[in-house]
Design a protein around this motif. Sequence first.
Motif, PDB file in Angstrom:
ATOM      1  N   LEU A 203       7.857 -34.000 -16.777  1.00  0.00           N
ATOM      2  CA  LEU A 203       9.027 -34.805 -17.118  1.00  0.00           C
ATOM      3  C   LEU A 203      10.058 -33.934 -17.814  1.00  0.00           C
ATOM      4  N   HIS A 204      11.323 -34.222 -17.511  1.00  0.00           N
ATOM      5  CA  HIS A 204      12.446 -33.616 -18.219  1.00  0.00           C
ATOM      6  C   HIS A 204      13.289 -34.750 -18.783  1.00  0.00           C
ATOM      7  N   VAL A 205      13.493 -34.727 -20.082  1.00  0.00           N
ATOM      8  CA  VAL A 205      14.303 -35.753 -20.737  1.00  0.00           C
ATOM      9  C   VAL A 205      15.726 -35.238 -20.825  1.00  0.00           C
ATOM     10  N   ILE A 206      16.661 -36.040 -20.309  1.00  0.00           N
ATOM     11  CA  ILE A 206      18.060 -35.632 -20.315  1.00  0.00           C
ATOM     12  C   ILE A 206      18.858 -36.613 -21.169  1.00  0.00           C
ATOM     13  N   ALA A 207      19.706 -36.069 -22.026  1.00  0.00           N
ATOM     14  CA  ALA A 207      20.556 -36.878 -22.893  1.00  0.00           C
ATOM     15  C   ALA A 207      21.912 -36.205 -22.988  1.00  0.00           C
ATOM     16  N   GLN A 208      22.953 -36.969 -22.736  1.00  0.00           N
ATOM     17  CA  GLN A 208      24.327 -36.460 -22.777  1.00  0.00           C
ATOM     18  C   GLN A 208      24.479 -35.205 -21.935  1.00  0.00           C
ATOM     19  N   VAL A 212      16.692 -32.108 -23.114  1.00  0.00           N
ATOM     20  CA  VAL A 212      16.306 -32.018 -24.525  1.00  0.00           C
ATOM     21  C   VAL A 212      14.796 -31.886 -24.699  1.00  0.00           C
ATOM     22  N   ALA A 213      14.024 -32.097 -23.634  1.00  0.00           N
ATOM     23  CA  ALA A 213      12.573 -31.908 -23.714  1.00  0.00           C
ATOM     24  C   ALA A 213      12.023 -31.771 -22.307  1.00  0.00           C
ATOM     25  N   SER A 214      10.998 -30.930 -22.158  1.00  0.00           N
ATOM     26  CA  SER A 214      10.363 -30.710 -20.862  1.00  0.00           C
ATOM     27  C   SER A 214       8.874 -30.498 -21.077  1.00  0.00           C
ATOM     28  N   THR A 216       4.601 -31.850 -19.694  1.00  0.00           N
ATOM     29  CA  THR A 216       3.792 -32.915 -19.112  1.00  0.00           C
ATOM     30  C   THR A 216       4.168 -34.231 -19.802  1.00  0.00           C
ATOM     31  N   PRO A 217       3.832 -35.371 -19.174  1.00  0.00           N
ATOM     32  CA  PRO A 217       4.128 -36.646 -19.846  1.00  0.00           C
ATOM     33  C   PRO A 217       3.556 -36.719 -21.257  1.00  0.00           C
ATOM     34  N   GLY A 218       2.334 -36.230 -21.456  1.00  0.00           N
ATOM     35  CA  GLY A 218       1.741 -36.274 -22.779  1.00  0.00           C
ATOM     36  C   GLY A 218       2.494 -35.441 -23.802  1.00  0.00           C
ATOM     37  N   GLU A 219       3.080 -34.332 -23.333  1.00  0.00           N
ATOM     38  CA  GLU A 219       3.844 -33.465 -24.236  1.00  0.00           C
ATOM     39  C   GLU A 219       5.218 -34.032 -24.553  1.00  0.00           C
ATOM     40  N   VAL A 220       5.800 -34.749 -23.592  1.00  0.00           N
ATOM     41  CA  VAL A 220       7.202 -35.158 -23.709  1.00  0.00           C
ATOM     42  C   VAL A 220       7.360 -36.524 -24.367  1.00  0.00           C
TER      43      VAL A 220
END
Length: 258
Positions: A203-208, A212-214, A216-220
Amino acid sequence: MRVDIEEVSVEIAGARLVHEVTLRAGSGRVLGLVGPNGSGKSTLLRCVYRALRPASGAVRLDGDDLHTLSAREGARRVGALPQESSAEFDFTVAEVVAMGRLPHRGGFASGGDEELCAAALARVGAAHLAQRGFLQLSGGEKQRVLIARALAQQPRVLVLDEPTNHLDIAHQLEVLALVRDSGLTVLTALHDLNLAAAHCDELHVIAQGRIVASGTPGEVLRPELLAEVFGVRAHPVRHPETGAVQLLFDRLTDPVHP
């Protein structure tokens, strides 16, 4: 096929919506983009299926710059299900799915094309809709037909922007399991964090417009990150059968004004 997004920025009408994003989807992996509305997920994915050209940076498929390929070659490698799809004419479902074969045709459709399209419809549980008019379908039925069209295209990379829109829970699970088992390299944007956790390798979390975070799901999917990005209080639990991270949510209460 490996997908490399290298320092991609996107500008529309003078506004920068994506800022120097770099990420890699390994061959056969399922990469999920998650983030709040307006964060840049769809804009970034549009660069991967060539609906947009980056203002800077590049999208590469096994090292080849996507935007230097011909339209036909690009369509042979990348299939897409955009968030918004429309049809002005009431084609039959079979005709809509057959459009996925256009990048491979030198002329008229072949019997092999018909078999591939029928198989794609069957894979999404929509074979019974083949002779129905596309505009007569429900939202969920249309979504399954459009996924079948993307599968009939036989791409090596599949880009899905909110593929579970309009689908009931059974079809959400079926479609994402089908995509995961396809062997294709998949990039998908998902609003449902639990579906993303269950079906994505990374997963890659994108904001603005920024990652902001990349991981595995457990890590993110950490409570502190979800509070910051989504404004919710998350309680991670483990699925009793699969062990995948799942989340329970509460509103994030203002500590000063509970």
